[in-house]
Design a protein around this motif. Structure first.
Motif, PDB file in Angstrom:
ATOM      1  N   THR A 271      67.116  99.819  -4.741  1.00  0.00           N
ATOM      2  CA  THR A 271      65.822 100.332  -4.283  1.00  0.00           C
ATOM      3  C   THR A 271      64.658  99.930  -5.196  1.00  0.00           C
ATOM      4  O   THR A 271      63.621  99.486  -4.690  1.00  0.00           O
ATOM      5  CB  THR A 271      65.876 101.858  -4.119  1.00  0.00           C
ATOM      6  OG1 THR A 271      66.930 102.179  -3.208  1.00  0.00           O
ATOM      7  CG2 THR A 271      64.567 102.401  -3.598  1.00  0.00           C
ATOM      8  N   PRO A 272      64.772 100.048  -6.536  1.00  0.00           N
ATOM      9  CA  PRO A 272      63.633  99.641  -7.369  1.00  0.00           C
ATOM     10  C   PRO A 272      63.259  98.180  -7.175  1.00  0.00           C
ATOM     11  O   PRO A 272      62.073  97.835  -7.103  1.00  0.00           O
ATOM     12  CB  PRO A 272      64.119  99.900  -8.790  1.00  0.00           C
ATOM     13  CG  PRO A 272      65.214 100.882  -8.662  1.00  0.00           C
ATOM     14  CD  PRO A 272      65.843 100.628  -7.334  1.00  0.00           C
ATOM     15  N   LEU A 273      64.251  97.312  -7.082  1.00  0.00           N
ATOM     16  CA  LEU A 273      63.970  95.892  -6.882  1.00  0.00           C
ATOM     17  C   LEU A 273      63.310  95.646  -5.529  1.00  0.00           C
ATOM     18  O   LEU A 273      62.351  94.876  -5.424  1.00  0.00           O
ATOM     19  CB  LEU A 273      65.264  95.078  -6.998  1.00  0.00           C
ATOM     20  CG  LEU A 273      65.112  93.571  -6.805  1.00  0.00           C
ATOM     21  CD1 LEU A 273      64.188  92.982  -7.856  1.00  0.00           C
ATOM     22  CD2 LEU A 273      66.465  92.900  -6.829  1.00  0.00           C
ATOM     23  N   ALA A 274      63.785  96.307  -4.498  1.00  0.00           N
ATOM     24  CA  ALA A 274      63.193  96.142  -3.166  1.00  0.00           C
ATOM     25  C   ALA A 274      61.744  96.624  -3.149  1.00  0.00           C
ATOM     26  O   ALA A 274      60.867  95.969  -2.570  1.00  0.00           O
ATOM     27  CB  ALA A 274      64.019  96.894  -2.127  1.00  0.00           C
ATOM     28  N   LEU A 275      61.453  97.750  -3.793  1.00  0.00           N
ATOM     29  CA  LEU A 275      60.083  98.254  -3.843  1.00  0.00           C
ATOM     30  C   LEU A 275      59.179  97.330  -4.644  1.00  0.00           C
ATOM     31  O   LEU A 275      58.025  97.095  -4.267  1.00  0.00           O
ATOM     32  CB  LEU A 275      60.064  99.665  -4.433  1.00  0.00           C
ATOM     33  CG  LEU A 275      60.733 100.747  -3.582  1.00  0.00           C
ATOM     34  CD1 LEU A 275      60.800 102.057  -4.347  1.00  0.00           C
ATOM     35  CD2 LEU A 275      60.002 100.918  -2.269  1.00  0.00           C
ATOM     36  N   LEU A 276      59.692  96.786  -5.737  1.00  0.00           N
ATOM     37  CA  LEU A 276      58.910  95.832  -6.530  1.00  0.00           C
ATOM     38  C   LEU A 276      58.606  94.579  -5.726  1.00  0.00           C
ATOM     39  O   LEU A 276      57.477  94.072  -5.735  1.00  0.00           O
ATOM     40  CB  LEU A 276      59.660  95.470  -7.817  1.00  0.00           C
ATOM     41  CG  LEU A 276      59.004  94.412  -8.700  1.00  0.00           C
ATOM     42  CD1 LEU A 276      57.676  94.913  -9.239  1.00  0.00           C
ATOM     43  CD2 LEU A 276      59.923  94.020  -9.828  1.00  0.00           C
ATOM     44  N   LEU A 277      59.584  94.063  -5.010  1.00  0.00           N
ATOM     45  CA  LEU A 277      59.362  92.868  -4.194  1.00  0.00           C
ATOM     46  C   LEU A 277      58.368  93.131  -3.063  1.00  0.00           C
ATOM     47  O   LEU A 277      57.513  92.290  -2.778  1.00  0.00           O
ATOM     48  CB  LEU A 277      60.688  92.357  -3.638  1.00  0.00           C
ATOM     49  CG  LEU A 277      61.630  91.732  -4.667  1.00  0.00           C
ATOM     50  CD1 LEU A 277      62.958  91.366  -4.018  1.00  0.00           C
ATOM     51  CD2 LEU A 277      61.009  90.516  -5.310  1.00  0.00           C
ATOM     52  N   CYS A 278      58.450  94.295  -2.438  1.00  0.00           N
ATOM     53  CA  CYS A 278      57.476  94.651  -1.390  1.00  0.00           C
ATOM     54  C   CYS A 278      56.066  94.710  -1.958  1.00  0.00           C
ATOM     55  O   CYS A 278      55.111  94.219  -1.350  1.00  0.00           O
ATOM     56  CB  CYS A 278      57.834  95.982  -0.757  1.00  0.00           C
ATOM     57  SG  CYS A 278      59.290  95.923   0.282  1.00  0.00           S
ATOM     58  N   TYR A 279      55.931  95.283  -3.127  1.00  0.00           N
ATOM     59  CA  TYR A 279      54.621  95.368  -3.778  1.00  0.00           C
ATOM     60  C   TYR A 279      54.084  93.968  -4.084  1.00  0.00           C
ATOM     61  O   TYR A 279      52.925  93.662  -3.795  1.00  0.00           O
ATOM     62  CB  TYR A 279      54.737  96.202  -5.055  1.00  0.00           C
ATOM     63  CG  TYR A 279      53.503  96.171  -5.911  1.00  0.00           C
ATOM     64  CD1 TYR A 279      52.384  96.896  -5.538  1.00  0.00           C
ATOM     65  CD2 TYR A 279      53.461  95.430  -7.068  1.00  0.00           C
ATOM     66  CE1 TYR A 279      51.241  96.872  -6.309  1.00  0.00           C
ATOM     67  CE2 TYR A 279      52.329  95.397  -7.854  1.00  0.00           C
ATOM     68  CZ  TYR A 279      51.217  96.126  -7.469  1.00  0.00           C
ATOM     69  OH  TYR A 279      50.093  96.090  -8.238  1.00  0.00           O
ATOM     70  N   GLU A 280      54.910  93.124  -4.656  1.00  0.00           N
ATOM     71  CA  GLU A 280      54.471  91.774  -5.012  1.00  0.00           C
ATOM     72  C   GLU A 280      54.114  90.950  -3.777  1.00  0.00           C
ATOM     73  O   GLU A 280      53.116  90.236  -3.767  1.00  0.00           O
ATOM     74  CB  GLU A 280      55.554  91.054  -5.826  1.00  0.00           C
ATOM     75  CG  GLU A 280      55.682  91.559  -7.234  1.00  0.00           C
ATOM     76  CD  GLU A 280      54.431  91.345  -8.047  1.00  0.00           C
ATOM     77  OE1 GLU A 280      53.774  90.297  -7.889  1.00  0.00           O
ATOM     78  OE2 GLU A 280      54.113  92.224  -8.855  1.00  0.00           O
ATOM     79  N   VAL A 281      54.921  91.038  -2.734  1.00  0.00           N
ATOM     80  CA  VAL A 281      54.635  90.291  -1.509  1.00  0.00           C
ATOM     81  C   VAL A 281      53.319  90.752  -0.900  1.00  0.00           C
ATOM     82  O   VAL A 281      52.493  89.947  -0.476  1.00  0.00           O
ATOM     83  CB  VAL A 281      55.802  90.426  -0.502  1.00  0.00           C
ATOM     84  CG1 VAL A 281      55.402  89.944   0.879  1.00  0.00           C
ATOM     85  CG2 VAL A 281      57.015  89.651  -1.000  1.00  0.00           C
ATOM     86  N   ALA A 282      53.084  92.064  -0.882  1.00  0.00           N
ATOM     87  CA  ALA A 282      51.830  92.586  -0.328  1.00  0.00           C
ATOM     88  C   ALA A 282      50.637  92.123  -1.147  1.00  0.00           C
ATOM     89  O   ALA A 282      49.591  91.765  -0.586  1.00  0.00           O
ATOM     90  CB  ALA A 282      51.877  94.108  -0.263  1.00  0.00           C
TER      91      ALA A 282
END
Length: 115
Positions: A11-22
């Motif tokens: 979950t932390p990695l997925a949230l970080l990737l979503c933030y970076e992509v946005a």
């Protein structure tokens, strides 16, 4: 790292990737693009200066708050917080900012003139 029973370890990695992509997809460069379009020629210097100052102040606040957030709450919660803020910013920009595609600066300026 503390793990909650219902939150997967990725979950932390997925949230970080979503933030970076946005951020890379629009919330990072979009304010700089709109600065040149939203401020009229007469107010561009002051407007871009104030907008840049505000932007860099918020970057500074996020960087300074990070260590305290990671110490005070679970490790993935700051990423969730930043992801929610990014999603809210995206929604605000998507629904509030006008479409300036294929419009000249004069047409854009006319959109913001109060009648």
């Amino acid at each position: 790292m503390k793990q909650s029973g219902w939150i997967p370890t990725w979950t932390p990695l997925a949230l970080l990737l979503c933030y970076e992509v946005a951020c890379i997809a629009g919330l990072g460069p979009l304010p700089w693009t709109y600065c040149g379009e939203l401020f009229s020629s007469a107010h561009m210097e002051v407007g871009v200066g104030l907008a840049s100052t505000y932007n860099f102040f918020l970057f500074f606040a996020v960087i300074k708050a990070n260590p305290y957030l990671f110490g005070a709450i679970l490790p993935w919660d700051p990423f969730l917080l930043y992801g929610c803020a990014t999603l809210a910013g995206f929604a605000l920009l998507f629904f509030v900012l006008p479409d300036t595609r294929n419009k000249s600066l004069k047409e854009i300026e006319a959109m913001f003139v109060k009648t």
